[in-house]
Enzyme design. Structure first.
Site, PDB file in Angstrom:
ATOM      1  N   ARG A  33    -121.749 -18.282  -9.195  1.00  0.00           N
ATOM      2  CA  ARG A  33    -123.391 -18.495  -9.582  1.00  0.00           C
ATOM      3  C   ARG A  33    -123.833 -18.520  -7.829  1.00  0.00           C
ATOM      4  O   ARG A  33    -125.165 -17.721  -7.841  1.00  0.00           O
ATOM      5  CB  ARG A  33    -123.651 -19.736 -10.240  1.00  0.00           C
ATOM      6  CG  ARG A  33    -122.694 -19.962 -11.304  1.00  0.00           C
ATOM      7  CD  ARG A  33    -123.590 -19.382 -12.505  1.00  0.00           C
ATOM      8  NE  ARG A  33    -122.546 -19.635 -13.756  1.00  0.00           N
ATOM      9  CZ  ARG A  33    -121.707 -19.029 -14.473  1.00  0.00           C
ATOM     10  NH1 ARG A  33    -121.423 -17.661 -13.651  1.00  0.00           N
ATOM     11  NH2 ARG A  33    -120.948 -19.452 -15.737  1.00  0.00           N
ATOM     12  N   LYS A  98    -116.411 -33.153 -17.383  1.00  0.00           N
ATOM     13  CA  LYS A  98    -115.335 -32.216 -17.884  1.00  0.00           C
ATOM     14  C   LYS A  98    -113.968 -32.567 -17.402  1.00  0.00           C
ATOM     15  O   LYS A  98    -113.758 -32.919 -16.339  1.00  0.00           O
ATOM     16  CB  LYS A  98    -115.754 -30.932 -17.081  1.00  0.00           C
ATOM     17  CG  LYS A  98    -114.776 -29.599 -17.491  1.00  0.00           C
ATOM     18  CD  LYS A  98    -114.325 -28.970 -16.187  1.00  0.00           C
ATOM     19  CE  LYS A  98    -114.651 -27.648 -15.666  1.00  0.00           C
ATOM     20  NZ  LYS A  98    -114.964 -26.854 -17.050  1.00  0.00           N
ATOM     21  N   LYS A 137    -115.798 -33.597 -21.837  1.00  0.00           N
ATOM     22  CA  LYS A 137    -115.984 -32.185 -22.406  1.00  0.00           C
ATOM     23  C   LYS A 137    -114.576 -31.548 -22.203  1.00  0.00           C
ATOM     24  O   LYS A 137    -114.018 -31.917 -21.028  1.00  0.00           O
ATOM     25  CB  LYS A 137    -116.880 -31.557 -21.751  1.00  0.00           C
ATOM     26  CG  LYS A 137    -117.105 -29.977 -22.302  1.00  0.00           C
ATOM     27  CD  LYS A 137    -117.851 -28.928 -21.576  1.00  0.00           C
ATOM     28  CE  LYS A 137    -116.957 -28.039 -20.679  1.00  0.00           C
ATOM     29  NZ  LYS A 137    -117.728 -26.964 -20.087  1.00  0.00           N
ATOM     30  N   GLU A 178    -115.024 -28.596 -27.728  1.00  0.00           N
ATOM     31  CA  GLU A 178    -115.612 -27.301 -27.534  1.00  0.00           C
ATOM     32  C   GLU A 178    -114.649 -26.131 -27.589  1.00  0.00           C
ATOM     33  O   GLU A 178    -113.832 -25.813 -26.621  1.00  0.00           O
ATOM     34  CB  GLU A 178    -116.264 -27.026 -26.147  1.00  0.00           C
ATOM     35  CG  GLU A 178    -117.018 -25.612 -25.837  1.00  0.00           C
ATOM     36  CD  GLU A 178    -117.431 -25.479 -24.213  1.00  0.00           C
ATOM     37  OE1 GLU A 178    -117.328 -26.438 -23.461  1.00  0.00           O
ATOM     38  OE2 GLU A 178    -117.937 -24.490 -24.062  1.00  0.00           O
ATOM     39  N   LYS A 220    -119.168 -28.818 -29.883  1.00  0.00           N
ATOM     40  CA  LYS A 220    -119.881 -27.675 -29.200  1.00  0.00           C
ATOM     41  C   LYS A 220    -119.388 -26.371 -29.140  1.00  0.00           C
ATOM     42  O   LYS A 220    -118.262 -25.709 -28.812  1.00  0.00           O
ATOM     43  CB  LYS A 220    -119.754 -28.013 -27.641  1.00  0.00           C
ATOM     44  CG  LYS A 220    -120.451 -27.099 -26.636  1.00  0.00           C
ATOM     45  CD  LYS A 220    -120.524 -27.535 -25.199  1.00  0.00           C
ATOM     46  CE  LYS A 220    -120.991 -26.520 -24.211  1.00  0.00           C
ATOM     47  NZ  LYS A 220    -121.194 -26.991 -23.068  1.00  0.00           N
ATOM     48  N   SER A 262    -124.259 -21.635 -24.458  1.00  0.00           N
ATOM     49  CA  SER A 262    -124.836 -20.523 -24.475  1.00  0.00           C
ATOM     50  C   SER A 262    -124.064 -19.217 -24.152  1.00  0.00           C
ATOM     51  O   SER A 262    -124.393 -18.091 -24.852  1.00  0.00           O
ATOM     52  CB  SER A 262    -126.072 -20.513 -23.455  1.00  0.00           C
ATOM     53  OG  SER A 262    -125.665 -20.422 -21.968  1.00  0.00           O
ATOM     54  N   SER A 290    -126.128 -27.322 -25.448  1.00  0.00           N
ATOM     55  CA  SER A 290    -125.322 -27.817 -24.356  1.00  0.00           C
ATOM     56  C   SER A 290    -125.273 -26.785 -23.164  1.00  0.00           C
ATOM     57  O   SER A 290    -124.266 -26.285 -23.390  1.00  0.00           O
ATOM     58  CB  SER A 290    -124.081 -28.635 -24.598  1.00  0.00           C
ATOM     59  OG  SER A 290    -123.330 -28.879 -23.534  1.00  0.00           O
ATOM     60  N   GLY A 292    -125.208 -24.262 -20.063  1.00  0.00           N
ATOM     61  CA  GLY A 292    -124.809 -24.105 -18.540  1.00  0.00           C
ATOM     62  C   GLY A 292    -125.872 -23.059 -18.246  1.00  0.00           C
ATOM     63  O   GLY A 292    -127.035 -23.257 -17.703  1.00  0.00           O
ATOM     64  N   ARG A 293    -125.299 -21.853 -18.274  1.00  0.00           N
ATOM     65  CA  ARG A 293    -126.184 -20.495 -17.720  1.00  0.00           C
ATOM     66  C   ARG A 293    -127.647 -20.560 -18.309  1.00  0.00           C
ATOM     67  O   ARG A 293    -128.683 -20.176 -17.638  1.00  0.00           O
ATOM     68  CB  ARG A 293    -125.513 -19.400 -18.053  1.00  0.00           C
ATOM     69  CG  ARG A 293    -124.220 -19.078 -17.202  1.00  0.00           C
ATOM     70  CD  ARG A 293    -123.292 -18.212 -17.598  1.00  0.00           C
ATOM     71  NE  ARG A 293    -122.513 -18.670 -18.746  1.00  0.00           N
ATOM     72  CZ  ARG A 293    -121.777 -17.966 -19.475  1.00  0.00           C
ATOM     73  NH1 ARG A 293    -121.227 -16.482 -19.073  1.00  0.00           N
ATOM     74  NH2 ARG A 293    -120.667 -18.557 -20.449  1.00  0.00           N
TER      75      ARG A 293
HETATM   76  P1  13P Z   1    -122.815 -21.956 -20.969  1.00  0.00           P
HETATM   77  O1  13P Z   1    -123.998 -22.384 -21.681  1.00  0.00           O
HETATM   78  O2  13P Z   1    -123.114 -21.092 -19.796  1.00  0.00           O
HETATM   79  O3  13P Z   1    -121.783 -21.069 -21.931  1.00  0.00           O
HETATM   80  O4  13P Z   1    -121.858 -23.111 -20.447  1.00  0.00           O
HETATM   81  C1  13P Z   1    -121.707 -23.948 -21.420  1.00  0.00           C
HETATM   82  C2  13P Z   1    -120.279 -24.755 -21.139  1.00  0.00           C
HETATM   83  O5  13P Z   1    -120.311 -26.074 -20.706  1.00  0.00           O
HETATM   84  C3  13P Z   1    -119.185 -24.032 -21.068  1.00  0.00           C
HETATM   85  O6  13P Z   1    -118.148 -24.733 -21.113  1.00  0.00           O
END
Ligand code: 13P
Length: 341
Positions: A33, A98, A137, A178, A220, A262, A290, A292-293
């Site tokens: 990133r 995590k 997570k 997840e 998730k 996402s 939840s 990230g990107r």
């Molecule tokens: P993204 O929303 O970028 O997929 O990341 C969420 C996430 O925590 C993946 O483990």
């Protein structure tokens, strides 16, 4: 284990109007990133960037229920010496961690992975709880391609998720479970729907065998979407309807909430689809994010490693948090998106 306490935390994590910031990129992922915005991935740069997110006071207190941290971050202090965990708590948000050790190649299953990290997990959970984490997570990865996923990959990953979730609850930590079906590849939405349904059914079966209390966890999942390279893409409505159908077929009502990843959708797509699902409604769980990107792409670009861009980055983060917060209520509109632009 105190189920009342676990349920209280899980319910707060998926509170209406709020969602989770996934800021738990591993060393390799955060470097990717940062490379994209021309920033060196040094410990200080990672700290400065994540601290600016956690110090976005309004967004954090109004829209971010919890933050998923990486091992390095849960031990870091902000520029003024305050532990980042305290910064998050002071903003009114819940720190999480995590705990998986990543997806590794699965033996005799080319192209498939198994998420590792169960050995010694109980001891690590005890330490993370002492450091301030209240939830965890673990991400399992299921890829779709020619001849995959295999039953071996799905069942091994579901079993590991269940063992992880049981250990978390034993240590009074809420597990985010997840199982991510990837959207890489050229498969159509029907294939994603079929695989996601099989994966979720397998996961909930394993959770039951492992005696995981569904009232004290958060799911998730991925949304049901066509592969990125599929020629036939789908409307937000079709994605929302198929996702809701699969969830209703697989997820017991005792789960307090579902917080989507996402997974490579654009930030506005991820918001729009969550919003449509909440506009449709009629489900027993709170549906939230939840991301990230989808929460961080905009602030990362705005920041680009420069101290003078801190406020711009916080504004960009606050905007995405606000849009997604509204989507959890089914109150997002494209006009609101444009107004901010
Ligand atoms: P993204 O929303 O970028 O997929 O990341 C969420 C996430 O925590 C993946 O483990």
């Amino acid at each position: 284990m105190n189920l009342v306490e676990l349920n209280k935390i899980a319910t707060a994590m998926v509170a209406p109007g709020k969602g989770i910031l996934a800021a738990d990129e591993s060393g390799g992922t955060i470097k990717k990133r940062f490379d994209a915005i021309g920033v060196d991935s040094t410990e200080n740069n990672r700290r400065d960037y994540r601290e600016l997110l956690f110090r976005s006071a309004k967004a954090m207190s109004e829209r971010i229920s919890g933050v998923i941290l990486f091992d390095e971050t849960i031990r870091q202090k902000g520029a003024d010496g305050t532990p980042l965990v305290r910064v998050i708590e002071q903003a009114g948000s819940i720190p999480g961690i995590k705990v998986d050790k990543g997806a590794k190649p699965l033996a005799f299953s080319p192209g498939e992975t198994i998420t590792e990290g169960l050995d010694g997990l109980r001891e690590r959970l005890i330490e993370y709880r002492d450091l301030g984490a209240r939830f965890c997570k673990w991400r399992a990865v299921i890829d779709i391609g020619p001849g995959i996923p295999s039953y071996n990959c799905i069942s091994a990953n579901a079993h590991a998720l269940a063992r992880y979730a049981a250990l978390c609850q034993e240590q009074s930590l809420v597990p985010i479970v997840e199982p991510e079906v990837l959207m890489d590849g050229d498969h159509d939405i029907a294939r994603c729907e079929e695989v996601t349904e099989f994966v979720l059914k397998t996961v909930f079966q394993e959770l039951y065998y492992a005696k995981v209390q569904l009232e004290g966890m958060v799911l998730k999942p991925n949304m049901v979407v066509p592969g990125k390279k599929c020629a036939k893409q789908a409307s937000d409505m079709e994605i929302a309807e198929k996702t809701l159908r699969v969830l209703k077929a697989c997820v017991p009502a005792s789960v307090p909430g579902i917080a989507f990843l996402s997974g490579g959708q654009s930030d506005v797509e991820a918001t729009a689809r969550l919003d449509v699902m909440n506009k449709i409604g009629g489900v027993p769980w709170n549906l939230t994010f939840s991301y990230g990107r989808a929460l961080q792409a905009a602030p990362q670009k705005a920041w680009s490693g420069k101290t003078e861009n801190r406020e711009k980055a916080q504004t960009a983060f606050a905007h995405r948090a606000e849009m997604n917060g509204l989507a959890t209520l089914g109150k997002w509109t494209r006009e609101l998106e444009k107004k901010a632009a």
